[in-house]
Every structure is written in structure tokens, then in C-alpha cells.
Scaffold this motif. Sequence first.
Motif, PDB file in Angstrom:
ATOM      1  N   ARG A   1     -12.334  24.630  32.573  1.00 45.45           N
ATOM      2  CA  ARG A   1     -11.321  24.875  31.551  1.00 45.45           C
ATOM      3  C   ARG A   1     -11.626  26.211  30.881  1.00 45.45           C
ATOM      4  O   ARG A   1     -12.757  26.489  30.524  1.00 45.45           O
ATOM      5  N   VAL A   2     -10.607  26.987  30.725  1.00 37.49           N
ATOM      6  CA  VAL A   2     -10.765  28.281  30.084  1.00 37.49           C
ATOM      7  C   VAL A   2     -10.374  28.131  28.623  1.00 37.49           C
ATOM      8  O   VAL A   2      -9.314  27.596  28.306  1.00 37.49           O
ATOM      9  N   ASP A   3     -11.228  28.602  27.751  1.00 34.21           N
ATOM     10  CA  ASP A   3     -10.936  28.587  26.331  1.00 34.21           C
ATOM     11  C   ASP A   3     -10.230  29.910  26.015  1.00 34.21           C
ATOM     12  O   ASP A   3     -10.879  30.930  25.758  1.00 34.21           O
ATOM     13  N   HIS A   4      -8.901  29.878  26.065  1.00 33.76           N
ATOM     14  CA  HIS A   4      -8.125  31.103  25.864  1.00 33.76           C
ATOM     15  C   HIS A   4      -8.325  31.681  24.468  1.00 33.76           C
ATOM     16  O   HIS A   4      -8.327  32.899  24.296  1.00 33.76           O
ATOM     17  N   HIS A   5      -8.483  30.832  23.491  1.00 31.15           N
ATOM     18  CA  HIS A   5      -8.706  31.301  22.121  1.00 31.15           C
ATOM     19  C   HIS A   5      -9.983  32.136  22.050  1.00 31.15           C
ATOM     20  O   HIS A   5      -9.980  33.252  21.532  1.00 31.15           O
TER      21      HIS A   5
ATOM     22  N   ALA B   1       0.067  33.625  21.340  1.00 33.73           N
ATOM     23  CA  ALA B   1      -0.576  32.444  21.909  1.00 33.73           C
ATOM     24  C   ALA B   1      -0.990  31.427  20.846  1.00 33.73           C
ATOM     25  O   ALA B   1      -0.974  30.225  21.102  1.00 33.73           O
TER      26      ALA B   1
ATOM     27  N   ARG C   1     -11.989  39.449  23.363  1.00 33.38           N
ATOM     28  CA  ARG C   1     -11.348  40.716  23.753  1.00 33.38           C
ATOM     29  C   ARG C   1     -11.084  41.579  22.518  1.00 33.38           C
ATOM     30  O   ARG C   1     -11.347  42.775  22.516  1.00 33.38           O
TER      31      ARG C   1
ATOM     32  N   GLU D   1     -11.589  33.482  24.542  1.00 31.71           N
ATOM     33  CA  GLU D   1     -11.445  34.631  25.435  1.00 31.71           C
ATOM     34  C   GLU D   1     -10.667  35.767  24.744  1.00 31.71           C
ATOM     35  O   GLU D   1     -11.076  36.928  24.783  1.00 31.71           O
ATOM     36  N   MET D   2      -9.565  35.428  24.091  1.00 31.55           N
ATOM     37  CA  MET D   2      -8.739  36.443  23.425  1.00 31.55           C
ATOM     38  C   MET D   2      -9.446  36.990  22.182  1.00 31.55           C
ATOM     39  O   MET D   2      -9.366  38.190  21.894  1.00 31.55           O
ATOM     40  N   SER D   3     -10.158  36.141  21.473  1.00 29.24           N
ATOM     41  CA  SER D   3     -10.932  36.591  20.314  1.00 29.24           C
ATOM     42  C   SER D   3     -12.030  37.551  20.749  1.00 29.24           C
ATOM     43  O   SER D   3     -12.271  38.568  20.088  1.00 29.24           O
TER      44      SER D   3
ATOM     45  N   ASP E   1      -0.796  39.631  21.629  1.00 28.15           N
ATOM     46  CA  ASP E   1      -0.991  38.536  22.582  1.00 28.15           C
ATOM     47  C   ASP E   1      -1.616  37.326  21.884  1.00 28.15           C
ATOM     48  O   ASP E   1      -1.206  36.185  22.098  1.00 28.15           O
ATOM     49  N   PHE E   2      -2.601  37.590  21.035  1.00 27.67           N
ATOM     50  CA  PHE E   2      -3.255  36.509  20.306  1.00 27.67           C
ATOM     51  C   PHE E   2      -2.257  35.823  19.374  1.00 27.67           C
ATOM     52  O   PHE E   2      -2.192  34.599  19.320  1.00 27.67           O
TER      53      PHE E   2
END
Length: 176
Positions: A23-27, A66, A33, A29-31, A62-63
Motif C-alpha cells: 500500500r502506498v501512503d500517498h499523503h 488529493a 515531495r 509521499e506527497m508531503s 496536487d496535495f
Amino acid sequence: MKMTFIAIIGALALIACDSEPKRVDHHAEMSARIDSLESVLKAADGDLDEQLADQMLHAYTDFQAAFPEDSMNVFFAYRAGEISRNIPGKELFAVAHYADVHEKHPDHELAPMAVFMTGVSFDQMGDKTRAAKSFNHFIETYPEHPWVDQAKEMLVLTSDTVDLESEVSDWLNKAK
């Protein structure tokens, strides 16, 4: 033989479980970045090139898209406004980001600064009328804010219709 079969089945089950996609933690990951890009800007000692600015603006927007309910969005919108304001020709984007702050988060500590910076952005664009409206709005809405005196000064400057370039040109012509 039975034990070998059970061992093989067990090994296959372990492999199958291990091969499930993580599972990818997009939150996160984006934070990460955003943090990385802000570190690059900090390391550049505030020297913002357009490529870095575009990457940062995309990371912020993007953040926000999302995670619309995230409390960091107000900060990201304000930072996007600061970045846009410092890129020639992108001042209107700054106004949109600042509007996002003071319209969606009117009670946040950044809201008054966003209204003030909206006026600064309009002034940078040469739109003295909208700059004056922004500074007036700031003064009326936040009369106790520490920046009120600066807003009043900016209001005077935006109402000054003297064209400094032509004034200097006239002065230089007379000096010849």
C-alpha cells in the motif's frame, strides 16, 4: 512426501503473500515531495528558478486536490501565492492562491496577510485600482492587524498616479 507437499504449499503461500502490492501512503509521499522541494529552495538561499517554482506549485496544488480537508492546505496555498508572486507574469496566479487562503480560511492567521499580499500582487501587475481595493479591504477587515500602517502606506502609493518613468525621462531631457 506429505511433509514435502505441505512445505511447498506453505512456501508458495508465503511467496504469494509477500508478492501482494504494498500500500502506498500517498499523503506521506506527497508531503515528502513538498518537503524535498522546500529543502532545495532553502539550499538555493531563496533563489527561485522557474523550473523549481513550477515543481513546487504542482506539488502544492496536487496535495490540495488529493487531500482537500488537510490542515496544511492553508499553508500550501499561501506558499503557492508567495512563489507565484515572485515569478514575473504569474502575479494573477498569486492572487488566486491568496484568495484561496482568505476565502476558505477567513479565521486563519494567514488570512489577513493573504489579503495584504493580494494588494501587493495587483500593485506588481500595475493594477492600482484592484490593489487599492485590496488594501482598503485589508484595513476595513483587519483594523487591529500590525500591517495596517503598511497597508495605508501602500494605499497612498497605489493612488499616486505619477508616471515615474516619464518623470525621470522629462527630468533627464531638461538636464541636457
